[in-house]
Design an enzyme around this catalytic site. Structure first.
Site, PDB file in Angstrom:
ATOM      1  N   GLY A   9       3.817   9.098 -12.182  1.00 62.41           N
ATOM      2  CA  GLY A   9       2.760   8.031 -11.790  1.00 62.41           C
ATOM      3  C   GLY A   9       1.226   8.587 -12.071  1.00 62.41           C
ATOM      4  O   GLY A   9       1.111   9.674 -11.456  1.00 62.41           O
ATOM      5  N   ALA A  10       0.547   8.084 -13.338  1.00 59.57           N
ATOM      6  CA  ALA A  10      -0.338   8.632 -13.556  1.00 59.57           C
ATOM      7  C   ALA A  10      -1.627   7.474 -13.180  1.00 59.57           C
ATOM      8  O   ALA A  10      -2.772   7.331 -13.881  1.00 59.57           O
ATOM      9  CB  ALA A  10      -0.475   8.439 -15.109  1.00 59.57           C
ATOM     10  N   GLY A  11      -1.449   6.850 -12.003  1.00 58.60           N
ATOM     11  CA  GLY A  11      -2.409   6.264 -11.192  1.00 58.60           C
ATOM     12  C   GLY A  11      -3.304   6.916 -10.675  1.00 58.60           C
ATOM     13  O   GLY A  11      -3.830   8.324 -10.900  1.00 58.60           O
ATOM     14  N   ASP A  33       3.993   8.383 -16.945  1.00 59.76           N
ATOM     15  CA  ASP A  33       3.747   7.196 -16.353  1.00 59.76           C
ATOM     16  C   ASP A  33       4.946   6.201 -17.359  1.00 59.76           C
ATOM     17  O   ASP A  33       5.086   6.474 -18.533  1.00 59.76           O
ATOM     18  CB  ASP A  33       2.514   6.601 -16.382  1.00 59.76           C
ATOM     19  N   ARG A  88       1.805  -0.535   4.717  1.00 62.33           N
ATOM     20  CA  ARG A  88       2.583   0.459   3.849  1.00 62.33           C
ATOM     21  C   ARG A  88       4.048  -0.118   3.724  1.00 62.33           C
ATOM     22  O   ARG A  88       4.429   0.109   2.646  1.00 62.33           O
ATOM     23  CB  ARG A  88       2.648   1.923   4.492  1.00 62.33           C
ATOM     24  N   ASN A  95       9.137  -0.133  -4.320  1.00 65.80           N
ATOM     25  CA  ASN A  95       8.894   1.077  -4.193  1.00 65.80           C
ATOM     26  C   ASN A  95      10.365   2.205  -4.197  1.00 65.80           C
ATOM     27  O   ASN A  95      10.754   2.842  -4.841  1.00 65.80           O
ATOM     28  CB  ASN A  95       8.054   1.630  -3.422  1.00 65.80           C
ATOM     29  N   ASN A 120       4.436   5.144  -0.911  1.00 63.33           N
ATOM     30  CA  ASN A 120       4.760   4.603   0.182  1.00 63.33           C
ATOM     31  C   ASN A 120       5.844   3.568   0.335  1.00 63.33           C
ATOM     32  O   ASN A 120       6.094   2.984  -0.903  1.00 63.33           O
ATOM     33  CB  ASN A 120       3.488   3.838   0.678  1.00 63.33           C
ATOM     34  N   ARG A 151      -8.381  12.938   7.765  1.00 63.81           N
ATOM     35  CA  ARG A 151      -8.954  11.893   8.346  1.00 63.81           C
ATOM     36  C   ARG A 151      -9.775  12.080   9.877  1.00 63.81           C
ATOM     37  O   ARG A 151     -10.904  11.659  10.239  1.00 63.81           O
ATOM     38  CB  ARG A 151      -8.467  10.594   8.251  1.00 63.81           C
ATOM     39  N   HIS A 175       4.181   8.357   8.759  1.00 62.60           N
ATOM     40  CA  HIS A 175       3.031   8.161   8.079  1.00 62.60           C
ATOM     41  C   HIS A 175       3.069   6.555   7.973  1.00 62.60           C
ATOM     42  O   HIS A 175       2.719   6.075   6.879  1.00 62.60           O
ATOM     43  CB  HIS A 175       3.047   8.532   6.547  1.00 62.60           C
TER      44      HIS A 175
HETATM   45  P1  NAD Z   1      -1.637   3.089  -8.603  1.00 66.59           P
HETATM   46  O1  NAD Z   1      -1.304   1.988  -8.819  1.00 66.59           O
HETATM   47  O2  NAD Z   1      -2.953   3.710  -8.963  1.00 66.59           O
HETATM   48  O3  NAD Z   1      -0.576   3.975  -9.539  1.00 66.59           O
HETATM   49  C1  NAD Z   1       0.814   4.014  -9.564  1.00 66.59           C
HETATM   50  C2  NAD Z   1       1.136   4.526 -10.980  1.00 66.59           C
HETATM   51  O4  NAD Z   1       2.784   4.379 -10.826  1.00 66.59           O
HETATM   52  C3  NAD Z   1       0.802   3.364 -12.071  1.00 66.59           C
HETATM   53  O5  NAD Z   1       0.236   3.968 -12.948  1.00 66.59           O
HETATM   54  C4  NAD Z   1       2.383   2.776 -12.568  1.00 66.59           C
HETATM   55  O6  NAD Z   1       2.086   2.454 -13.914  1.00 66.59           O
HETATM   56  C5  NAD Z   1       3.382   3.854 -11.850  1.00 66.59           C
HETATM   57  N1  NAD Z   1       4.696   3.351 -12.200  1.00 66.59           N
HETATM   58  C6  NAD Z   1       5.239   2.470 -11.877  1.00 66.59           C
HETATM   59  N2  NAD Z   1       6.465   2.484 -11.811  1.00 66.59           N
HETATM   60  C7  NAD Z   1       6.705   3.554 -12.495  1.00 66.59           C
HETATM   61  C8  NAD Z   1       7.796   4.293 -12.826  1.00 66.59           C
HETATM   62  N3  NAD Z   1       9.077   3.659 -12.768  1.00 66.59           N
HETATM   63  N4  NAD Z   1       7.761   5.601 -13.172  1.00 66.59           N
HETATM   64  C9  NAD Z   1       6.509   6.135 -13.554  1.00 66.59           C
HETATM   65  N5  NAD Z   1       5.546   5.486 -13.166  1.00 66.59           N
HETATM   66  C10 NAD Z   1       5.547   4.358 -12.497  1.00 66.59           C
HETATM   67  O7  NAD Z   1      -1.109   3.707  -7.221  1.00 66.59           O
HETATM   68  P2  NAD Z   1      -1.695   4.900  -6.341  1.00 66.59           P
HETATM   69  O8  NAD Z   1      -3.068   4.647  -5.771  1.00 66.59           O
HETATM   70  O9  NAD Z   1      -1.705   6.002  -7.383  1.00 66.59           O
HETATM   71  O10 NAD Z   1      -0.796   5.098  -5.153  1.00 66.59           O
HETATM   72  C11 NAD Z   1       0.572   5.381  -5.637  1.00 66.59           C
HETATM   73  C12 NAD Z   1       1.593   5.443  -4.306  1.00 66.59           C
HETATM   74  O11 NAD Z   1       1.286   6.469  -3.511  1.00 66.59           O
HETATM   75  C13 NAD Z   1       1.461   4.089  -3.743  1.00 66.59           C
HETATM   76  O12 NAD Z   1       2.858   3.840  -3.271  1.00 66.59           O
HETATM   77  C14 NAD Z   1       0.380   4.232  -2.589  1.00 66.59           C
HETATM   78  O13 NAD Z   1       0.874   3.449  -1.609  1.00 66.59           O
HETATM   79  C15 NAD Z   1       1.229   5.867  -2.234  1.00 66.59           C
HETATM   80  N6  NAD Z   1      -0.002   6.394  -1.636  1.00 66.59           N
HETATM   81  C16 NAD Z   1       0.463   7.293  -0.302  1.00 66.59           C
HETATM   82  C17 NAD Z   1      -0.093   7.980   0.505  1.00 66.59           C
HETATM   83  C18 NAD Z   1       0.057   8.944   1.511  1.00 66.59           C
HETATM   84  O14 NAD Z   1      -0.330   9.457   2.416  1.00 66.59           O
HETATM   85  N7  NAD Z   1       1.600   9.232   1.418  1.00 66.59           N
HETATM   86  C19 NAD Z   1      -1.603   8.145   0.151  1.00 66.59           C
HETATM   87  C20 NAD Z   1      -2.089   7.164  -0.919  1.00 66.59           C
HETATM   88  C21 NAD Z   1      -1.200   6.379  -1.602  1.00 66.59           C
END
Ligand code: NAD
Length: 308
Positions: A9-11, A33, A88, A95, A120, A151, A175
Site C-alpha cells: 500500500g503506497a498511500g 501497490d 474504523r 479491507n 483498519n 495522541r 484500536h
Molecule cells: P490510502 O488510501 O492513502 O492508501 C491505501 C493504499 O492501499 C492505496 O494506495 C491503494 O491503492 C492501496 N491498495 C488497495 N488495495 C490494495 C491491494 N490489494 N494491494 C496493494 N495495495 C492496495 O490510505 P492510508 O491513509 O494510507 O491508510 C491505509 C490503511 O491504514 C487504512 O485502512 C486506514 O484506515 C489504516 N490506518 C490505520 C491506522 C492504525 O492506527 N492502525 C492509522 C491510520 C490509518
C-alpha cells in the site's frame, strides 16, 4: 546487507512509513501497490531524497509481488481509509478481502517475515493476516496502541505545558472507539496524571484520544491521519530490526493473557528481533478490566461478522 522491508500500500501511511525507513537508513524498502505508477513515482522521489539525508537505503516501487520476495519485514497498509462520518469498523469487509488477498501472496515468497498490520479495523485485520499466513503469532502484530498513546501524550503536553518527552502514556485494548487509555499508568516523569489534573480534565483528554483519528478525518475531509501512524509503525520496525526490545503497546494474539483467548488485542509487549518477544501482563483494576473486556467484545463482534 541491509534488511528488507516491504510496505504494501503506497498511500499516505505506506509512503510516509517508507520515508521514515529510508530516511533513517535502517533498511532497504520495497513499496508495493496495485495502482500502476504510484509506488514507482513515490519510490523514485524518496530515492532522490536519500543523498540529502545521507542515507544508503535503497527503495523500489512496484506492482509485482515477486519484488517483495525474501522480506525480513512486511508492513500492510493496503486498503481503504476512513471518510468523514465513518468508523474504523465500516471498513471491515472491503479491507478483509484486501488483507486476505495480499497475505496469501506475501506468505509464499517471504516465509520468514515479521508482519506489522496497519489497515483498519486493525485488530481484526491482524487476526486475518495471522490466519492467512499461518505464521507464528510472534511474527504477526498490529499497530494501534503506540499511536493512541502518542495522541494522549500530545494532548497532555499541551494541557500541562510540559515537553512530550517527559510524558509516558499507556493505552490498551482494541484500536477502536472503546480503546482503554490507562490514566493510572500515564505519568509525567513518574508523577501520575491523576496527581496533576482534575478527573474531569483527564476524562475529556481521554475522550479526545478516543476520537483522535476522527478529529483528523473531519479536518482532512478526504483521507485519514498518516504522519503519526507512520511514526508509530516506524517505532515498531526499529525496535524489531535493531533488536531494541522496546516495551510498546501493540495488537498481538492473546492466548489466555489478561483472561482473553483467541483474539488480537492491544497490550504491552517487548518487541525484538524475533517479533513479539514477550507479552507483559499486569493486574488491571476492576474498572480497567471491565473496559478492556468491553473493547474485546467489540473486536469479537466484528470477527463474528467475518466468520473467521
Ligand atoms: P490510502 O488510501 O492513502 O492508501 C491505501 C493504499 O492501499 C492505496 O494506495 C491503494 O491503492 C492501496 N491498495 C488497495 N488495495 C490494495 C491491494 N490489494 N494491494 C496493494 N495495495 C492496495 O490510505 P492510508 O491513509 O494510507 O491508510 C491505509 C490503511 O491504514 C487504512 O485502512 C486506514 O484506515 C489504516 N490506518 C490505520 C491506522 C492504525 O492506527 N492502525 C492509522 C491510520 C490509518
Amino acid at each position: 546487507m541491509k534488511k528488507k522491508v516491504s510496505i504494501i500500500g503506497a498511500g499516505n501511511v505506506g509512503a510516509t512509513t517508507a520515508q521514515f525507513v529510508v530516511q533513517s537508513g535502517i533498511a532497504d524498502v520495497v513499496l508495493f501497490d496495485v495502482i500502476e505508477g504510484v509506488p514507482q513515482g513515490k519510490a523514485l522521489d524518496l530515492a532522490e531524497a536519500c543523498p540529502i539525508w545521507n542515507s544508503s537505503s535503497t527503495i523500489k516501487g512496484t506492482n509485482r509481488y515477486s519484488d517483495t520476495a525474501g522480506s525480513d519485514m512486511i508492513v500492510i497498509t493496503a486498503g481503504l481509509a476512513r471518510k468523514p462520518g465513518m468508523s474504523r469498523s465500516d471498513l471491515l469487509h472491503a479491507n478483509a478481502d484486501i488483507v486476505k488477498g495480499v497475505c496469501k501472496e506475501l506468505a509464499k515468497i517471504s516465509p520468514n517475515a515479521i508482519i506489522i498490520v496497519v489497515t483498519n479495523p486493525m485488530d481484526i485485520m491482524a487476526q486475518i493476516a495471522w490466519k492467512t499466513t499461518e505464521f507464528s503469532c510472534k511474527r504477526v502484530m498490529g499497530m494501534g496502541g503506540i499511536l493512541d498513546a502518542s495522541r494522549l501524550s500530545a494532548f497532555l503536553s499541551w494541557e500541562l505545558n510540559v515537553s512530550p518527552e517527559d510524558i509516558e502514556a499507556l493505552v490498551l485494548g482494541g484500536h477502536g472507539d472503546d480503546m482503554v487509555p490507562l490514566s493510572r499508568f500515564t505519568a509525567v516523569e513518574g508523577i501520575p496524571i491523576t496527581e496533576l489534573l482534575p478527573k474531569k480534565k483527564i476524562v475529556s483528554l481521554i475522550e479526545r484520544t478516543r476520537n483522535g483519528g476522527a478529529e483528523i478525518v473531519a479536518h482532512l475531509k478526504s483521507g485519514s491521519a498518516y504522519y503519526a501512524p507512520a511514526a508509530a509503525t516506524f517505532q515498531m520496525i526499529k525496535s524489531i530490526l535493531n533488536d531494541e526490545r522496546r516495551l510498546l503497546p501493540c495488537a498481538v494474539y492473546l492466548n489466555g493473557e489478561y483472561g482473553i483467548k483467541d483474539i488480537y488485542m492491544g497490550v504491552p509487549v517487548i518487541l525484538g528481533k524475533e517479533g513479539v518477544e514477550k507479552i507483559v501482563e499486569f493486574k488491571l483494576s476492576k474498572e480497567e478490566k471491565a473496559q478492556f473486556r468491553k473493547s474485546c467484545s467489540s473486536v469479537k463482534t466484528l470477527i463474528k461478522k467475518l466468520h473467521i
